[in-house]
Design an enzyme around this catalytic site. Structure first.
Site, PDB file in Angstrom:
ATOM      1  N   SER A  28       0.813  -1.213   0.000  1.00  0.00           N
ATOM      2  CA  SER A  28       0.000   0.000   0.000  1.00  0.00           C
ATOM      3  C   SER A  28       0.849   1.267   0.000  1.00  0.00           C
ATOM      4  O   SER A  28       0.517   2.244  -0.656  1.00  0.00           O
ATOM      5  CB  SER A  28      -0.915   0.020   1.233  1.00  0.00           C
ATOM      6  OG  SER A  28      -1.725  -1.126   1.247  1.00  0.00           O
ATOM      7  N   GLU A  52       5.034  -0.824  14.872  1.00  0.00           N
ATOM      8  CA  GLU A  52       5.434   0.540  14.501  1.00  0.00           C
ATOM      9  C   GLU A  52       6.489   1.122  15.440  1.00  0.00           C
ATOM     10  O   GLU A  52       7.328   1.921  15.007  1.00  0.00           O
ATOM     11  CB  GLU A  52       4.203   1.446  14.464  1.00  0.00           C
ATOM     12  CG  GLU A  52       3.232   1.129  13.333  1.00  0.00           C
ATOM     13  CD  GLU A  52       2.356  -0.094  13.605  1.00  0.00           C
ATOM     14  OE1 GLU A  52       2.285  -0.535  14.770  1.00  0.00           O
ATOM     15  OE2 GLU A  52       1.754  -0.617  12.644  1.00  0.00           O
ATOM     16  N   HIS A  71      -1.729   7.358   3.280  1.00  0.00           N
ATOM     17  CA  HIS A  71      -3.085   7.188   3.806  1.00  0.00           C
ATOM     18  C   HIS A  71      -3.413   8.213   4.900  1.00  0.00           C
ATOM     19  O   HIS A  71      -4.022   7.891   5.908  1.00  0.00           O
ATOM     20  CB  HIS A  71      -3.301   5.765   4.319  1.00  0.00           C
ATOM     21  CG  HIS A  71      -3.293   4.727   3.229  1.00  0.00           C
ATOM     22  ND1 HIS A  71      -2.217   4.539   2.394  1.00  0.00           N
ATOM     23  CD2 HIS A  71      -4.234   3.827   2.849  1.00  0.00           C
ATOM     24  CE1 HIS A  71      -2.498   3.571   1.539  1.00  0.00           C
ATOM     25  NE2 HIS A  71      -3.708   3.125   1.787  1.00  0.00           N
ATOM     26  N   ASP A  74     -12.338   3.019   4.759  1.00  0.00           N
ATOM     27  CA  ASP A  74     -11.772   2.483   6.009  1.00  0.00           C
ATOM     28  C   ASP A  74     -12.291   3.241   7.232  1.00  0.00           C
ATOM     29  O   ASP A  74     -12.316   2.707   8.340  1.00  0.00           O
ATOM     30  CB  ASP A  74     -10.244   2.570   5.996  1.00  0.00           C
ATOM     31  CG  ASP A  74      -9.622   1.426   5.222  1.00  0.00           C
ATOM     32  OD1 ASP A  74     -10.226   0.338   5.202  1.00  0.00           O
ATOM     33  OD2 ASP A  74      -8.544   1.619   4.642  1.00  0.00           O
TER      34      ASP A  74
END
Lengths: 320, 266
Positions: A41, A62, A113, A121
């Site tokens: 993505s 992360e 995003h 989403d």
């Protein structure tokens, strides 16, 4: 400046990022790329396929993404760390603060995003606070490219910036409208259209609708200047000051919460240089919601028509 | 080594008293680990603190900074007189290590759960650079509450980073409670083993055991190494040992005197 407005060509800023990374990778052996299991993505997969030995999928972790990037920077590498903006800037913010910004390391944090245009989403994935979070970090450069062409330039053009850099990208395809002659300059805004009645200062994918809104305003005889403020930090204060002096009133446009982003950066520059009325077109202190990107752009007032309407109202309320 | 450790412990007591800073017991707890590392394991040259081939040592439990500062000074990285300025206005030596604050300090720490994943990145960099340095990270048991520790545990094992080694200063206490009552850490060695690490348990105050465990990096198994070092919080001063009040307490002049006496430094 010969802009393609309206533009018949669209592209993903994240595709431009993946291609730019691959281009950089070929030139710069010290470039390494990390992703938190979203490379398909974020498009870091383009680099990963070409340079598998310099690409690390750290998994859905992360905190680790940012700390590992820090460790690689300490080994003389130039790490690019990518995931979605909500996870990278949100969940891992403290790691960015301590492990990257505090020691001032050369890590590039490129998050895709961002904003409501993530779409279906929904709010959980629609990062509207990242600009505030990243601007607040000492020494962090903050960039929001306006289209795919500028994304490529911003990625290539900041590889040697000494400290950390944040680049914000979108999920959706956006118009490619900047001319071939356009040159990204770090910390410099670009006047894309001149005008004397009001300035529309925009960043990211709202630059394009700002230009279309300027066309609509033109029909009413309102001459709007449009600025692409692709670097939020360090902010081009001279350009803001010039807008205030030459056009009087300012409208800012950002796909971000009204707190802590472009509007507040511009407001401070105005107050400190040449106070002028400002109207912020932004998300009004709320979370996003699920819908298509186009529906949400309309819902949150980011279409050319709504930008033009808001601008007219603002000009009426604050006579020159 | 015992003599060196005792002298360093004496300095820590002095520094805490003079600067009125907490975390004395946490610092005392890891002294033997640092002494074993700096005098018996690390390939380092105090005259060349930026040598690209040096072994990296990260004190991830940054609140025990005095232990790191006193060790580095004693090992010759900087003038021990600088320790007198600890936590004073303008001193490079703060309560938690700042970036590049003194020769030999590799990482700004203080926020728990950072040292391991950053060390992991340094170990990855080592592999990419085809170098042979090793990365040692000292963590606290309370620090193992942090999710980032376990993210890094999984990732380091996946990459078989055999030049990465952690030493957990397992003193059974965290800031406000017993570590095993706060979170289910035990069995700690088995956890690291299950995460794909070459894990051993040692007496964290036994220099020979520490030297053997740390010296065996990289391990022939090709796995990263986890050393669970059983320690006593406040080690070396009887009235501080295993008393968690000394996580925050600052010794009085009289307590400093008694501590020094016990350490044979009076």
């Amino acid at each position: 400046m010969q802009l393609s407005v309206p533009s018949d060509r669209q592209a993903f800023t994240r595709d431009a990022y993946g291609d730019a990374l691959a281009e950089l990778g070929a030139r710069r052996p010290e470039v390494v790329v990390l992703d938190a299991d979203l490379s398909g993505s974020t498009k870091t997969s383009v680099f990963g396929k070409k340079f598998p030995e310099r690409f690390f999928n750290v998994g859905v972790s992360e905190a680790d993404l940012m700390c590992t990037a820090s460790g690689l920077a300490r080994s003389g590498k130039i790490p690019y760390a990518s995931t979605f903006a909500v996870f990278g800037a949100g969940k891992a913010w403290e790691m960015i603060r301590q492990a990257i910004a505090y020691p001032g390391l050369r890590v590039r944090i490129v998050l895709s995003h961002a904003g409501v245009t993530v779409g279906e989403d929904g709010a959980s994935h629609q990062m509207l606070e990242d600009l505030a979070l990243m601007r607040a970090l000492p020494g962090m450069t903050v960039i929001v490219p306006a289209d795919a062409a500028e994304t490529r330039q911003a990625v290539l053009g900041t590889v040697d910036v000494p400290g950390p850099v944040y680049i914000r990208l979108s999920r959706n395809k956006t118009p490619v409208f900047l001319p071939d002659s356009y040159e990204f300059r770090l910390g410099r805004a670009t006047v894309l259209r001149d005008g004397s009645d009001v300035s529309l200062i925009a960043c990211g994918q709202l630059v394009y609708p700002a230009l279309l809104a300027a066309d609509l305003l033109q029909r009413d005889g309102i001459r709007a200047r449009v600025l692409n403020m692709s670097t939020l930090k360090p902010l081009d204060r001279e350009a803001v000051q010039a807008c205030a002096q030459e056009t009087g009133r300012i409208v800012t446009l950002e796909e971000h919460n009204i707190y802590g982003g472009l509007a507040e950066a511009v407001a401070r520059a105005l107050v400190e240089t040449h106070p002028a009325p400002l109207h912020a077109i932004a998300v009004q202190d709320r979370f996003g919601l699920s819908g298509t990107a186009d529906e949400l752009l309309d819902y949150f007032g980011f279409t050319p028509q709504k930008i033009a309407d808001e601008t007219r109202k603002f000009l009426k309320a604050t006579p020159a | 080594m015992d003599e060196t450790a005792r002298r360093i412990r004496g300095r820590l007591v002095d520094m805490s008293h003079r600067a009125k800073t907490p975390h004395l017991a946490s610092a005392l707890s890891c002294v033997d680990i640092l002494v074993a590392a700096y005098w018996g394991v690390l390939r380092i040259d105090p005259a060349l603190p930026q040598d690209p081939d040096r072994d990296r040592f990260i004190l991830s439990k940054g609140h025990a900074a005095t232990a790191l500062y006193a060790t580095l000074a004693q090992r010759g990285f900087f003038d021990p007189a600088l320790l007198d300025s600890f936590a004073a206005d303008g001193s490079p030596l703060a309560e938690h290590p700042a970036p590049r604050c003194a020769p030999g300090v590799e990482l700004a720490t203080g926020s728990l759960g950072h040292g391991l994943p950053v060390g992991l990145g340094i170990a990855l960099g080592c592999r990419l650079l085809h170098r042979s340095y090793r990365v040692f990270v000292v963590m606290s048991d309370g620090e193992c509450n942090e999710g980032s520790v376990w993210e890094a545990a999984l990732l380091a094992a996946a990459h078989r980073l055999d030049r990465l080694c952690i030493v957990i200063d397992y003193n059974k206490w965290q800031a406000t409670a017993r570590s095993n009552e706060t979170m289910a850490l035990s069995p700690l060695r088995e956890k690291w083993q299950a995460f794909g690490w070459e894990a051993v348990e040692v007496d964290g105050h036994d220099p020979a055991a520490l030297l053997e465990a740390m010296g065996g990096v990289p391990h022939p198994s090709g796995r990263p190494r986890a050393i669970v070092a059983h320690t006593v919080k406040g080690k070396g001063v009887s009235f501080m040992e295993d008393d968690n009040n000394w996580h925050y307490r600052v010794p009085t002049a009289e307590e400093v005197r008694r501590a020094k006496e016990e350490l044979g430094l009076a």
